[in-house]
Scaffold this motif. Structure first.
Motif, short mmCIF file in Angstrom:
data_model
loop_
_atom_site.label_atom_id
_atom_site.label_comp_id
_atom_site.label_asym_id
_atom_site.label_seq_id
_atom_site.Cartn_x
_atom_site.Cartn_y
_atom_site.Cartn_z
N ALA A 75 9.94 -8.13 8.86
CA ALA A 75 8.97 -7.35 8.08
C ALA A 75 9.64 -6.14 7.44
O ALA A 75 9.41 -5.82 6.27
CB ALA A 75 7.81 -6.91 8.97
N PHE A 76 10.51 -5.47 8.21
CA PHE A 76 11.21 -4.28 7.72
C PHE A 76 12.19 -4.64 6.60
O PHE A 76 12.37 -3.87 5.65
CB PHE A 76 11.95 -3.60 8.87
N GLY A 77 12.78 -5.80 6.71
CA GLY A 77 13.77 -6.22 5.72
C GLY A 77 13.18 -6.79 4.45
O GLY A 77 13.91 -7.04 3.49
N THR A 78 11.87 -7.01 4.45
CA THR A 78 11.22 -7.63 3.28
C THR A 78 10.00 -6.83 2.85
O THR A 78 8.93 -7.39 2.61
CB THR A 78 10.81 -9.08 3.61
N THR A 79 10.16 -5.50 2.77
CA THR A 79 9.00 -4.68 2.38
C THR A 79 8.51 -5.07 0.99
O THR A 79 9.29 -5.47 0.11
CB THR A 79 9.34 -3.18 2.41
N ARG A 80 7.22 -4.92 0.80
CA ARG A 80 6.59 -5.21 -0.49
C ARG A 80 6.85 -4.05 -1.46
O ARG A 80 6.87 -2.89 -1.05
CB ARG A 80 5.10 -5.39 -0.26
N LYS A 81 7.01 -4.34 -2.73
CA LYS A 81 7.15 -3.26 -3.71
C LYS A 81 5.79 -2.56 -3.87
O LYS A 81 4.73 -3.19 -3.81
CB LYS A 81 7.62 -3.81 -5.05
N LEU A 82 5.85 -1.26 -4.09
CA LEU A 82 4.63 -0.47 -4.16
C LEU A 82 3.66 -0.97 -5.23
O LEU A 82 2.45 -0.93 -5.03
CB LEU A 82 4.96 1.00 -4.43
N ASP A 83 4.21 -1.42 -6.34
CA ASP A 83 3.30 -1.84 -7.41
C ASP A 83 2.60 -3.16 -7.10
O ASP A 83 1.74 -3.61 -7.86
CB ASP A 83 4.04 -1.92 -8.75
N ALA A 84 2.94 -3.78 -5.96
CA ALA A 84 2.26 -5.00 -5.54
C ALA A 84 1.21 -4.72 -4.47
O ALA A 84 0.60 -5.64 -3.92
CB ALA A 84 3.27 -6.02 -5.02
N VAL A 85 1.00 -3.44 -4.15
CA VAL A 85 0.06 -3.06 -3.10
C VAL A 85 -1.33 -2.81 -3.69
O VAL A 85 -1.47 -2.07 -4.67
CB VAL A 85 0.55 -1.79 -2.36
N ASN A 86 -2.33 -3.42 -3.09
CA ASN A 86 -3.72 -3.18 -3.48
C ASN A 86 -4.38 -2.37 -2.36
O ASN A 86 -4.70 -2.91 -1.30
CB ASN A 86 -4.46 -4.49 -3.68
N PRO A 87 -4.61 -1.07 -2.56
CA PRO A 87 -5.16 -0.22 -1.49
C PRO A 87 -6.50 -0.72 -0.95
O PRO A 87 -6.85 -0.44 0.20
CB PRO A 87 -5.32 1.14 -2.17
N GLU A 88 -7.25 -1.46 -1.77
CA GLU A 88 -8.56 -1.94 -1.32
C GLU A 88 -8.45 -2.89 -0.13
O GLU A 88 -9.43 -3.09 0.60
CB GLU A 88 -9.29 -2.64 -2.47
N GLU A 89 -7.26 -3.46 0.09
CA GLU A 89 -7.09 -4.42 1.17
C GLU A 89 -6.82 -3.76 2.52
O GLU A 89 -6.72 -4.45 3.53
CB GLU A 89 -5.92 -5.36 0.84
N TYR A 90 -6.72 -2.42 2.55
CA TYR A 90 -6.26 -1.73 3.76
C TYR A 90 -7.23 -0.63 4.18
O TYR A 90 -8.01 -0.13 3.38
CB TYR A 90 -4.86 -1.15 3.54
N ASP A 91 -7.14 -0.26 5.46
CA ASP A 91 -8.03 0.75 6.04
C ASP A 91 -7.40 2.12 6.16
O ASP A 91 -8.09 3.12 6.33
CB ASP A 91 -8.49 0.30 7.44
N ALA A 92 -6.07 2.18 6.14
CA ALA A 92 -5.39 3.46 6.35
C ALA A 92 -3.97 3.37 5.80
O ALA A 92 -3.44 2.28 5.57
CB ALA A 92 -5.35 3.82 7.84
N LEU A 93 -3.37 4.54 5.64
CA LEU A 93 -2.01 4.64 5.11
C LEU A 93 -1.17 5.51 6.03
O LEU A 93 -1.64 6.54 6.52
CB LEU A 93 -2.06 5.27 3.71
N PHE A 94 0.07 5.07 6.28
CA PHE A 94 1.00 5.87 7.10
C PHE A 94 2.33 5.98 6.36
O PHE A 94 2.87 4.97 5.89
CB PHE A 94 1.22 5.23 8.48
N LEU A 95 2.86 7.22 6.30
CA LEU A 95 4.13 7.47 5.61
C LEU A 95 5.14 8.07 6.58
O LEU A 95 5.05 9.25 6.92
CB LEU A 95 3.91 8.42 4.44
#
Length: 229
Positions: A75-95
């Motif tokens: 999972a760490f080696g295959t992170t998704r590009k940010l522009d492919a993220v749809n925030p509506e699909e998630y409940d929270a964000l961690f940075l």
């Protein structure tokens, strides 16, 4: 979870990137509570890891668990590009932190818009150490975002202790204060400290990564409890 893709420091050949424990500690806190986690980064793929965070004296139990966890490594080696993220699909964000976010996440408009999408939709946003640097661009887009908000991050005193002040573009504590944040830090540098202000959850340093995730989980579980009339 949004991770940095940046590895270069200024005025030195030393490298930076994700501080490994600031990823692994929250990752397993969330995973063990049954949350599904998507990893993303500006460039996608494998994020750089700060080599100092892999030294024996900085290893955490979660780091060791990660080293024996092929699924997490994939999972760490295959992170998704940010522009492919749809925030509506998630409940929270961690940075998570590491010095890398001072360069890329702090200037990434896609990341900023994701943060604001979560925040303005009533979803919690958590960040630890240098992760709160991502809020800088978000404030540029929504200037009142940090006004009077209690936040923490890697402090100026801690920056001096790790002797990186000459290798970074700015000090995060100073910048967050300039953007209107009500900045708080632990009395003793390098000790755990977490601030929760509404939907915004911030941790100060590597030792704060797990506690920041726990505060996020508490917030999520509170939201899951149905209101009674």
């Amino acid at each position: 979870m949004i991770l940095t893709s940046h590895s270069a420091m200024e005025n030195t050949d030393s490298k930076t990137g994700v501080w490994l424990g600031e990823f692994t500690d929250p990752y397993y806190e969330l995973l063990d509570q049954g949350y599904e986690i998507t990893l993303a980064s500006p460039q996608g793929g494998q994020p750089p890891i700060d080599p100092i965070s892999k030294l024996t004296e900085n290893l955490t139990a979660s780091n060791r668990r990660f080293n024996d966890d092929p699924a997490a490594q994939t999972a760490f080696g295959t992170t998704r590009k940010l522009d492919a993220v749809n925030p509506e699909e998630y409940d929270a964000l961690f940075l998570p932190g590491g010095h890398g976010p001072l360069w890329d996440l702090a200037n990434d408009e896609t990341c900023a818009r994701i943060i604001l999408d979560f925040y303005n939709s009533g979803k919690p946003v958590a960040a630890v150490c240098h992760g709160p640097a991502a809020l800088i661009k978000a404030v540029e887009l929504q200037p009142e975002l940090l006004n009077g908000k209690r936040v923490t991050a890697f402090s100026n005193a801690e920056e001096a202790l790790v002797m990186k002040s000459d290798n970074i573009p700015y000090k995060l504590e100073t910048r967050l204060k300039e953007l209107g944040a009500d900045f708080h830090a632990a009395l003793i540098p390098m000790t755990s400290h977490v601030e929760v202000d509404g939907l915004l959850i911030t941790g100060q340093n590597p030792l704060s990564a797990g506690p920041t995730a726990k505060a996020l989980i508490e917030r999520l579980q509170t939201n899951e409890v149905p209101e009674t009339n």
